[in-house]
Motif scaffolding. Structure first.
Motif, PDB file in Angstrom:
ATOM      1  N   VAL A 137       0.835  -1.202   0.000  1.00 34.66           N
ATOM      2  CA  VAL A 137       0.000   0.000   0.000  1.00 34.66           C
ATOM      3  C   VAL A 137       0.868   1.249   0.000  1.00 34.66           C
ATOM      4  CG1 VAL A 137      -1.686   1.321   1.322  1.00 34.66           C
ATOM      5  CG2 VAL A 137      -1.952  -1.153   1.094  1.00 34.66           C
ATOM      6  N   SER A 138       1.915   1.251   0.798  1.00 36.12           N
ATOM      7  CA  SER A 138       2.809   2.407   0.848  1.00 36.12           C
ATOM      8  C   SER A 138       3.491   2.622  -0.498  1.00 36.12           C
ATOM      9  CB  SER A 138       3.856   2.201   1.948  1.00 36.12           C
ATOM     10  OG  SER A 138       4.767   3.283   1.973  1.00 36.12           O
ATOM     11  N   LEU A 139       3.850   1.518  -1.154  1.00 36.21           N
ATOM     12  CA  LEU A 139       4.500   1.631  -2.456  1.00 36.21           C
ATOM     13  C   LEU A 139       3.552   2.219  -3.486  1.00 36.21           C
ATOM     14  CD1 LEU A 139       6.870   0.991  -4.386  1.00 36.21           C
ATOM     15  CD2 LEU A 139       5.863  -1.286  -4.689  1.00 36.21           C
ATOM     16  N   LEU A 140       2.342   1.682  -3.550  1.00 34.22           N
ATOM     17  CA  LEU A 140       1.375   2.166  -4.534  1.00 34.22           C
ATOM     18  C   LEU A 140       0.934   3.599  -4.242  1.00 34.22           C
ATOM     19  CD1 LEU A 140      -0.838  -1.028  -4.969  1.00 34.22           C
ATOM     20  CD2 LEU A 140       1.023  -0.206  -6.430  1.00 34.22           C
ATOM     21  N   ALA A 141       0.902   3.982  -3.004  1.00 34.90           N
ATOM     22  CA  ALA A 141       0.511   5.347  -2.641  1.00 34.90           C
ATOM     23  C   ALA A 141       1.654   6.329  -2.769  1.00 34.90           C
ATOM     24  CB  ALA A 141      -0.023   5.359  -1.204  1.00 34.90           C
ATOM     25  N   GLY A 142       2.871   5.828  -3.069  1.00 35.57           N
ATOM     26  CA  GLY A 142       4.016   6.718  -3.211  1.00 35.57           C
ATOM     27  C   GLY A 142       4.537   7.218  -1.892  1.00 35.57           C
ATOM     28  N   GLY A 143       4.238   6.498  -0.824  1.00 33.85           N
ATOM     29  CA  GLY A 143       4.626   6.975   0.490  1.00 33.85           C
ATOM     30  C   GLY A 143       6.090   6.747   0.826  1.00 33.85           C
ATOM     31  N   THR A 144       6.796   5.916   0.098  1.00 34.22           N
ATOM     32  CA  THR A 144       8.196   5.631   0.400  1.00 34.22           C
ATOM     33  C   THR A 144       9.036   5.754  -0.871  1.00 34.22           C
ATOM     34  OG1 THR A 144       7.835   3.272   0.001  1.00 34.22           O
ATOM     35  CG2 THR A 144       7.631   4.057   2.275  1.00 34.22           C
ATOM     36  N   ALA A 145      10.279   6.145  -0.686  1.00 34.87           N
ATOM     37  CA  ALA A 145      11.212   6.182  -1.808  1.00 34.87           C
ATOM     38  C   ALA A 145      11.576   4.762  -2.206  1.00 34.87           C
ATOM     39  CB  ALA A 145      12.466   6.961  -1.423  1.00 34.87           C
ATOM     40  N   VAL A 146      11.774   4.518  -3.485  1.00 33.87           N
ATOM     41  CA  VAL A 146      12.074   3.174  -3.971  1.00 33.87           C
ATOM     42  C   VAL A 146      13.262   3.227  -4.920  1.00 33.87           C
ATOM     43  CG1 VAL A 146       9.694   2.363  -3.735  1.00 33.87           C
ATOM     44  CG2 VAL A 146      10.410   3.436  -5.860  1.00 33.87           C
ATOM     45  N   HIS A 147      13.911   2.102  -5.062  1.00 34.41           N
ATOM     46  CA  HIS A 147      14.992   1.982  -6.035  1.00 34.41           C
ATOM     47  C   HIS A 147      15.075   0.544  -6.482  1.00 34.41           C
ATOM     48  CE1 HIS A 147      17.851  -0.063  -3.306  1.00 34.41           C
ATOM     49  NE2 HIS A 147      17.232   0.641  -2.360  1.00 34.41           N
ATOM     50  N   GLY A 148      15.622   0.320  -7.651  1.00 35.95           N
ATOM     51  CA  GLY A 148      15.743  -1.022  -8.193  1.00 35.95           C
ATOM     52  C   GLY A 148      15.846  -0.963  -9.703  1.00 35.95           C
ATOM     53  N   PRO A 149      15.850  -2.108 -10.370  1.00 33.08           N
ATOM     54  CA  PRO A 149      15.921  -2.122 -11.837  1.00 33.08           C
ATOM     55  C   PRO A 149      14.654  -1.524 -12.441  1.00 33.08           C
ATOM     56  CG  PRO A 149      15.445  -4.314 -11.006  1.00 33.08           C
ATOM     57  CD  PRO A 149      15.750  -3.472  -9.799  1.00 33.08           C
ATOM     58  N   GLY A 150      14.790  -1.066 -13.658  1.00 29.01           N
ATOM     59  CA  GLY A 150      13.635  -0.458 -14.297  1.00 29.01           C
ATOM     60  C   GLY A 150      13.977   0.051 -15.682  1.00 29.01           C
ATOM     61  N   VAL A 151      13.230   1.034 -16.138  1.00 29.02           N
ATOM     62  CA  VAL A 151      13.442   1.622 -17.462  1.00 29.02           C
ATOM     63  C   VAL A 151      13.511   3.142 -17.325  1.00 29.02           C
ATOM     64  CG1 VAL A 151      12.296  -0.244 -18.716  1.00 29.02           C
ATOM     65  CG2 VAL A 151      10.978   1.754 -17.964  1.00 29.02           C
ATOM     66  N   LYS A 152      14.166   3.734 -18.318  1.00 25.25           N
ATOM     67  CA  LYS A 152      14.273   5.177 -18.407  1.00 25.25           C
ATOM     68  C   LYS A 152      13.761   5.605 -19.778  1.00 25.25           C
ATOM     69  CE  LYS A 152      17.624   8.981 -18.289  1.00 25.25           C
ATOM     70  NZ  LYS A 152      19.066   9.332 -18.123  1.00 25.25           N
ATOM     71  N   LEU A 153      12.705   6.403 -19.781  1.00 24.73           N
ATOM     72  CA  LEU A 153      12.101   6.882 -21.022  1.00 24.73           C
ATOM     73  C   LEU A 153      12.200   8.407 -21.049  1.00 24.73           C
ATOM     74  CD1 LEU A 153      10.428   6.554 -23.623  1.00 24.73           C
ATOM     75  CD2 LEU A 153       8.368   6.555 -22.186  1.00 24.73           C
ATOM     76  N   VAL A 154      12.863   8.928 -22.072  1.00 24.91           N
ATOM     77  CA  VAL A 154      13.015  10.375 -22.228  1.00 24.91           C
ATOM     78  C   VAL A 154      12.209  10.805 -23.441  1.00 24.91           C
ATOM     79  CG1 VAL A 154      14.609  12.297 -22.545  1.00 24.91           C
ATOM     80  CG2 VAL A 154      15.316  10.297 -21.209  1.00 24.91           C
ATOM     81  N   VAL A 155      11.253  11.702 -23.234  1.00 26.44           N
ATOM     82  CA  VAL A 155      10.378  12.210 -24.307  1.00 26.44           C
ATOM     83  C   VAL A 155      10.598  13.703 -24.435  1.00 26.44           C
ATOM     84  CG1 VAL A 155       8.014  12.330 -25.185  1.00 26.44           C
ATOM     85  CG2 VAL A 155       8.702  10.425 -23.718  1.00 26.44           C
ATOM     86  N   ASP A 156      10.783  14.165 -25.675  1.00 20.72           N
ATOM     87  CA  ASP A 156      11.058  15.591 -25.903  1.00 20.72           C
ATOM     88  C   ASP A 156      10.316  16.072 -27.141  1.00 20.72           C
ATOM     89  OD1 ASP A 156      12.060  18.093 -25.617  1.00 20.72           O
ATOM     90  OD2 ASP A 156      14.162  17.581 -25.965  1.00 20.72           O
ATOM     91  N   ASP A 157      10.127  17.401 -27.225  1.00 23.39           N
ATOM     92  CA  ASP A 157       9.487  18.005 -28.385  1.00 23.39           C
ATOM     93  C   ASP A 157      10.335  17.789 -29.634  1.00 23.39           C
ATOM     94  OD1 ASP A 157       7.523  18.962 -26.694  1.00 23.39           O
ATOM     95  OD2 ASP A 157       8.478  20.916 -26.441  1.00 23.39           O
TER      96      ASP A 157
END
Length: 306
Positions: A137-157
């Protein structure tokens, strides 16, 4: 004896001593030509006597210059007299602005500190009373900082938009300006959620189940905070799998169309570790007792960004 009558001849008047110098006498007696004398007489008769016109004009100009000099001098004297007063009032106004600005900065710092304190208290309460799913619940609510593997998406004009393409970013209507709109970012974020992302942040702004992406004129807002391009989207999850699923999704195809047809720039990469901050505030929608007497607090955890 006859008497001879007396003679009746009259004596002639004596001659002037300068009779032989008649020309010189005439010049002396008539030093001004008769024509000039007649013209002067006519002007006096017409009321035009006095100073010549050019002389009168010069005197009028001189009088005007003198008057202007007097006005300038008086104005300068008044300005010199009032200058200290104006300078004092200006200093007082500057001091007041600085005091009010300092007070506003202090209030802002106090508000930020209180907001952080409230957020920390809410997160602690969520951990203590969230039951066996408190961490989720804390994770889904954004209540705690998180770190781990993932993706980075950069969108620009598009590059053309950087050169003054302009145009609003609201999703109402459509025009090919090459600018990233709020609806584009909504689809990107929702596509990542559906592809298995566990937590997402845009330009360092943590998204929660209640986050909203909107636009106001030239800016895209995330939870009412304006962001500027390029938009860096970080998502925690299985990096390679998350990237593949997003590229194969309808939202990934939508982003590809933006790149191909409208020049929007985007790069997607899998990362070994990404770090996301906690949300600045935590909103708890419901709270109810848990079976067995313990309290259970829950947050609205439905995924999706509007």
């Amino acid at each position: 004896m006859s008497q001879q009558p007396p003679s009746r001849s009259s004596a002639s008047p004596p001659k002037r001593p300068d009779a032989s110098m008649s020309l010189l006498t005439n010049v002396m007696d008539h030093s001004l030509d008769d024509g000039y004398a007649e013209a002067a007489a006519r002007r006096r008769a017409d009321g035009q006597g006095g100073l010549p016109r050019t002389l009168r004009a010069k005197l009028g100009l001189a009088a005007g210059l003198v008057l202007a000099a007097v006005v300038v001098t008086v104005g300068a004297a008044q300005a010199r007299i009032s200058a200290p007063t104006l300078a004092k009032e200006r200093e007082q106004l500057i001091d007041r602005i600085q005091r009010e600005t300092s007070a506003a900065d202090k209030l802002k710092s106090s508000v930020d500190a209180l907001r952080d304190s409230v957020g920390a208290t809410q997160r602690d309460a969520l951990k203590q009373h969230g039951g066996d799913k408190a961490e989720l619940v804390s994770l889904l609510a954004g209540g705690t900082a998180v770190h781990g593997p993932g993706v980075k998406l950069v969108v620009d004009d598009a590059k053309e938009a950087d050169q003054g393409g302009g145009g609003p970013r609201e999703s109402n209507g459509f025009s090919d300006t090459g600018r990233v709109r709020d609806r584009d970012m909504q689809r990107v974020v929702n596509g990542l959620w559906q592809s298995g992302a566990e937590a997402i942040a845009v330009n360092g702004q943590r998204l929660t189940a209640l986050s909203a992406i909107r636009a106001a004129g030239d800016a895209i807002l995330v939870d009412n905070k304006p962001l500027v391009p390029p938009y860096t989207v970080l998502a925690v999850g299985d990096g390679k799998r998350l990237r593949g699923r997003f590229q194969d999704s309808a939202d990934g195809a939508y982003l590809h169309v933006l790149q191909k047809d409208y020049g929007v720039r985007a790069t997607l990469s899998a990362e070994d570790e990404v770090r996301l901050p906690a949300a600045p505030s935590l909103i708890v929608r419901t709270a109810q007792p848990q079976a067995g007497g313990a309290d259970k607090s829950g947050a609205d955890t439905g995924k999706g960004t509007s």
